[in-house]
Design a protein around this motif. Structure first.
Motif, PDB file in Angstrom:
ATOM      1  N   TRP A 183       0.859  -1.192   0.000  1.00 12.80           N
ATOM      2  CA  TRP A 183       0.000   0.000   0.000  1.00 12.80           C
ATOM      3  C   TRP A 183       0.885   1.227   0.000  1.00 12.80           C
ATOM      4  O   TRP A 183       1.843   1.320   0.757  1.00 12.80           O
ATOM      5  CB  TRP A 183      -0.885   0.002   1.239  1.00 12.80           C
ATOM      6  N   GLU A 184       0.548   2.190  -0.837  1.00  5.10           N
ATOM      7  CA  GLU A 184       1.374   3.398  -0.916  1.00  5.10           C
ATOM      8  C   GLU A 184       0.521   4.564  -1.351  1.00  5.10           C
ATOM      9  O   GLU A 184      -0.267   4.454  -2.296  1.00  5.10           O
ATOM     10  CB  GLU A 184       2.518   3.188  -1.909  1.00  5.10           C
ATOM     11  N   ASP A 214       1.229   4.474   5.373  1.00  3.56           N
ATOM     12  CA  ASP A 214       1.151   3.079   4.938  1.00  3.56           C
ATOM     13  C   ASP A 214      -0.144   2.443   5.418  1.00  3.56           C
ATOM     14  O   ASP A 214      -0.934   3.050   6.156  1.00  3.56           O
ATOM     15  CB  ASP A 214       2.371   2.274   5.406  1.00  3.56           C
ATOM     16  N   ALA A 215      -0.376   1.206   4.983  1.00  3.50           N
ATOM     17  CA  ALA A 215      -1.626   0.512   5.287  1.00  3.50           C
ATOM     18  C   ALA A 215      -1.758   0.164   6.763  1.00  3.50           C
ATOM     19  O   ALA A 215      -2.858  -0.143   7.237  1.00  3.50           O
ATOM     20  CB  ALA A 215      -1.722  -0.769   4.455  1.00  3.50           C
ATOM     21  N   ASN A 216      -0.664   0.220   7.490  1.00  2.97           N
ATOM     22  CA  ASN A 216      -0.706  -0.076   8.918  1.00  2.97           C
ATOM     23  C   ASN A 216      -1.062   1.137   9.761  1.00  2.97           C
ATOM     24  O   ASN A 216      -1.136   1.052  10.983  1.00  2.97           O
ATOM     25  CB  ASN A 216       0.639  -0.637   9.375  1.00  2.97           C
ATOM     26  N   ASN A 269       0.763   3.880  10.050  1.00  2.00           N
ATOM     27  CA  ASN A 269       1.913   4.628  10.540  1.00  2.00           C
ATOM     28  C   ASN A 269       1.905   6.044   9.980  1.00  2.00           C
ATOM     29  O   ASN A 269       1.486   6.270   8.847  1.00  2.00           O
ATOM     30  CB  ASN A 269       3.217   3.925  10.153  1.00  2.00           C
TER      31      ASN A 269
END
Length: 338
Positions: free
Chosen positions: A1-2, A120-122, A124
């Motif tokens: 993911w970006e 990002d997808a997490n 962060n």
């Protein structure tokens, strides 16, 4: 993911100062790859060994583009502000902290800048930290640093402002800008500039679509120091609009008279003769005060705030120069107020 904007990934493009032998009167800045207009930006600074940081927060979306409110428990007072406000998509990338007084000598400093921008997808977020060491003004050395260009694209002849730090050396060791480069092509070095802003024009010899790197050198007389590089995209055409080299002084109070603009291509017989202060206060300049290279006796309007000032003639707008406005009750710590 970006997540990316125009194929540019959010991140930190640069920061200042860094390393050892930093001057105690240095400002602190960070430059991002993409606009941070919709994000909260929290800046913290503390001397190493001091558990209490000084912290400042900006919220451009809600109009907080400058603050002197220390939300930490540290003792380093100053102003944290957006340096390139204006266009939401191309600005709001450069943030700087101006200490109200010189930082104490012979100390190390930790800087951290946190944001709410998710990268990002997490989940962060975009955060960055670094350390620098301050020495005294007699022994410190500064290397020129480019924070951003007033425009990162344009044709041959386009007037731009290179914004950053240490363009004229230190308080005890002055330097001169000796060269400005677009890759290896020499650009105009103006007769006047400041320690934080140098105007120039895009040199010829490039093709449309070229992306030369802009850099500059300063000469202390005993050695030459080279800045970092930042890219500029060459577009079609040729520019011949006004070039603004300096505003003297580049700080002042509302209502202050006698502001002088120095540059080139203002036009001796221009019909449109305007100086515009941030955010949008325009002063009409009498013909007697306007020549091809100077504009004299402009008064700072009573409703302006910190930000870019530029001039306009029949051809169009000049490149901008940052002007620091002070007035009673502005909430900012200006010289003499700390």
């Amino acid at each position: 993911w970006e997540f990316a904007t125009s194929n540019i990934v959010p991140g930190v493009a640069g920061y200042y100062p860094a390393g050892n032998n930093v001057c105690s009167d240095a400002g602190v800045s960070i430059t991002y790859n993409t606009s941070m207009y919709y994000d909260l930006i929290t800046f913290s600074i503390q001397s190493v060994g001091n558990p209490a940081p000084s912290s400042y927060q900006l919220d451009p979306l809600n109009g907080i583009e400058t603050t002197t409110a220390n939300i930490g428990s540290g003792a380093i007072a100053g102003e944290f502000r957006v340096r390139d406000q204006g266009n939401i998509s191309t600005g709001y990338k450069v943030f700087e902290f101006i200490p109200a007084a010189d930082l104490p000598d012979n100390a190390d400093y930790n800087v951290s800048v946190s944001t709410t921008k998710i990268i990002d997808a997490n989940g962060n977020t975009l955060n960055h930290a670094w350390t620098f060491s301050v020495t005294d003004l007699v022994n410190c050395v500064c290397t020129p640093h480019i924070s951003y260009l007033s425009k990162n694209h344009g044709p041959q002849g386009e007037c731009i402002t290179i914004n950053g730090y240490c363009f004229d050396g230190t308080a005890n060791k002055t330097a001169n800008v000796s060269n400005i480069y677009f890759d290896t092509a020499n650009a105009v070095v103006p007769p006047v500039y400041s320690g934080t802003a140098v105007g120039t024009t895009v040199p010829g010899g490039f093709s449309v679509g070229d992306t030369p790197n802009v850099s500059l050198e300063i000469d202390y007389g005993t050695g030459v120091f080279t800045s970092n590089q930042t890219p500029f995209n060459i577009t079609a055409g040729a520019a011949n609009g006004p070039c603004l080299w300096a505003v003297q002084p580049d700080a002042g109070q509302r209502g202050m008279p006698g502001i002088r603009f120095i540059g080139d291509r203002f036009g001796d017989t221009a019909n449109i003769r305007e100086a515009t202060f941030w955010p949008s206060e325009t002063v009409n300049v009498p013909a007697a005060e306007w020549t091809n290279t100077t504009i004299e006796n402009v008064t700072v309007p009573m409703t302006v705030i910190d930000g870019n000032v530029f001039i306009t003639n029949d051809v169009g707008d000049s490149n901008p120069i940052y002007f620091d406005v002070s007035f009673c009750g502005d909430g900012n710590i200006d010289p003499g107020e700390q």
